[in-house]
Design an enzyme around this catalytic site. Structure first.
Site, PDB file in Angstrom:
ATOM      1  N   TYR A 153      -3.610  -1.539   1.648  1.00 25.30           N
ATOM      2  CA  TYR A 153      -3.594  -1.178   0.227  1.00 25.30           C
ATOM      3  C   TYR A 153      -4.707  -1.886  -0.531  1.00 25.30           C
ATOM      4  CZ  TYR A 153      -1.800  -0.454  -4.497  1.00 25.30           C
ATOM      5  OH  TYR A 153      -1.665  -0.107  -5.829  1.00 25.30           O
ATOM      6  N   LYS A 157      -7.878  -0.094  -2.455  1.00 22.00           N
ATOM      7  CA  LYS A 157      -8.095  -0.228  -3.891  1.00 22.00           C
ATOM      8  C   LYS A 157      -9.385  -0.989  -4.204  1.00 22.00           C
ATOM      9  CE  LYS A 157      -4.532   2.031  -5.387  1.00 22.00           C
ATOM     10  NZ  LYS A 157      -4.707   3.290  -6.149  1.00 22.00           N
TER      11      LYS A 157
END
Length: 248
Positions: A153, A157
Site C-alpha cells: 500500500y 501511494k
C-alpha cells in the site's frame, strides 16, 4: 457552485471518499461520471446524486484493466462532450508482514492504486489538456510516514505521489494542474475492514493514528473539491495532508 458546467470523473464512487466527493461535486454544480466495479454501491451513489438534480453517469469500470479504462473515458466524453476534472479515488488497502506478502497480493494493490491511477490519467489527458482541466489523485500518509505491514500500500501511494509531481511538471505549460491528497485514517469501508497481522505490535502504528480520530469522508471530499476548482488555480504538483495532525 464552483463546478457549474463542469464535467467530472470520480473513480471509486460507489462508497467512501469517492461517493462523498461525487456528492460534493454535484452539489456545487458538476455533472459527474461515477466509476466503480461495485454495481450495487454505484446505484446507491447515483440515487444520492439524483437529489442534486445534476446529470450523472454511472459506469462500471475496473481501473486496473487498460481496455476498461479506455472504454469508460470514451463513454464519458461521448456522453457529456468534454472532460474538465478527473478525481482518482479508487483504491484498496491491505496489511501483511512483508516477508509473508504474496506476489499476487502485491501486484493487486499496485495494479489498482498505482497502475489504475496511471491508466485513468493517460486516458483522460488528451481531454483534460483540451479544457485546461485538473487531476486530483488520492495518495496517503503512508507515502509520507512509516506505516508498518503496509509495504504494498505504501509503495503504491508513494508511486501515486511521484506520478502526480511528474505529470504536473510535464503539462504545466499546457494549463493542466495535477495535485494529490494524503489522507490519514478515514471512516470508510476500506478502513473498517482493515486488520493487522496476528500478534502485530500496535505501538509501531501509533504515529499513523490521527489525534482527532478518523476523518469523515466528507472532510476529504471538501479538499477534493477545492483542488479540482478554480480556487486552487495556482496550486500544481503539491500534496495536501488531511490527517488531523498525525504527522505534524
Amino acid at each position: 457552485m464552483r463546478f457549474t458546467d463542469k464535467i467530472v470523473i470520480v473513480t471509486g464512487a460507489a462508497s467512501g471518499i469517492g461517493r462523498a466527493s461525487a456528492v460534493r461535486l454535484a452539489s456545487e454544480g458538476a455533472s459527474v461520471a461515477c466509476l466503480d466495479v461495485d454495481a450495487a454501491g454505484l446505484e446507491q451513489t447515483t440515487q444520492l446524486l439524483a437529489r442534486s438534480e445534476r446529470p450523472v453517469l454511472p459506469v462500471i469500470c475496473d481501473i486496473a484493466q487498460e481496455s476498461a479504462v479506455a472504454a469508460a473515458v470514451e463513454q464519458v466524453v461521448k456522453h457529456f462532450g468534454r472532460l474538465d476534472v478527473l478525481c482518482n479515488i479508487a483504491g484498496v488497502l491491505r496489511s501483511d508482514r512483508s516477508h509473508e506478502l504474496l506476489l499476487d497480493d502485491w501486484n493487486r494493490v499496485i495494479a489498482i492504486n498505482l497502475t489504475g491511477t496511471f491508466l485513468m490519467c493517460r486516458a483522460a489527458l488528451p481531454h483534460l489538456l483540451a479544457t485546461k482541466g485538473a487531476i486530483v489523485n488520492m495518495s496517503s500518509t503512508a507515502a509520507l510516514g512509516a506505516h508498518p505491514w503496509m509495504a504494498a500500500y505504501a509503495a503504491s501511494k508513494g508511486g501515486v505521489l511521484s506520478l502526480t509531481r511528474a505529470l504536473a511538471a510535464e503539462y504545466v505549460k499546457q494549463g493542466l494542474r495535477v495535485n494529490a491528497i494524503c489522507p490519514g485514517g478515514v471512516k470508510t469501508a476500506i478502513h473498517e475492514g482493515f486488520r493487522l497481522p496476528k500478534d502485530a505490535d500496535f505501538a509501531l502504528l501509533k504515529r499513523a493514528i490521527p489525534h482527532q480520530g478518523f476523518a469523515e469522508p466528507e472532510e476529504v471530499a471538501g479538499v477534493v473539491a477545492f483542488l479540482g476548482s478554480s480556487d486552487a488555480s495556482y496550486l500544481n504538483g503539491i500534496e495536501i495532508r488531511v490527517d488531523g495532525g498525525a504527522l505534524s
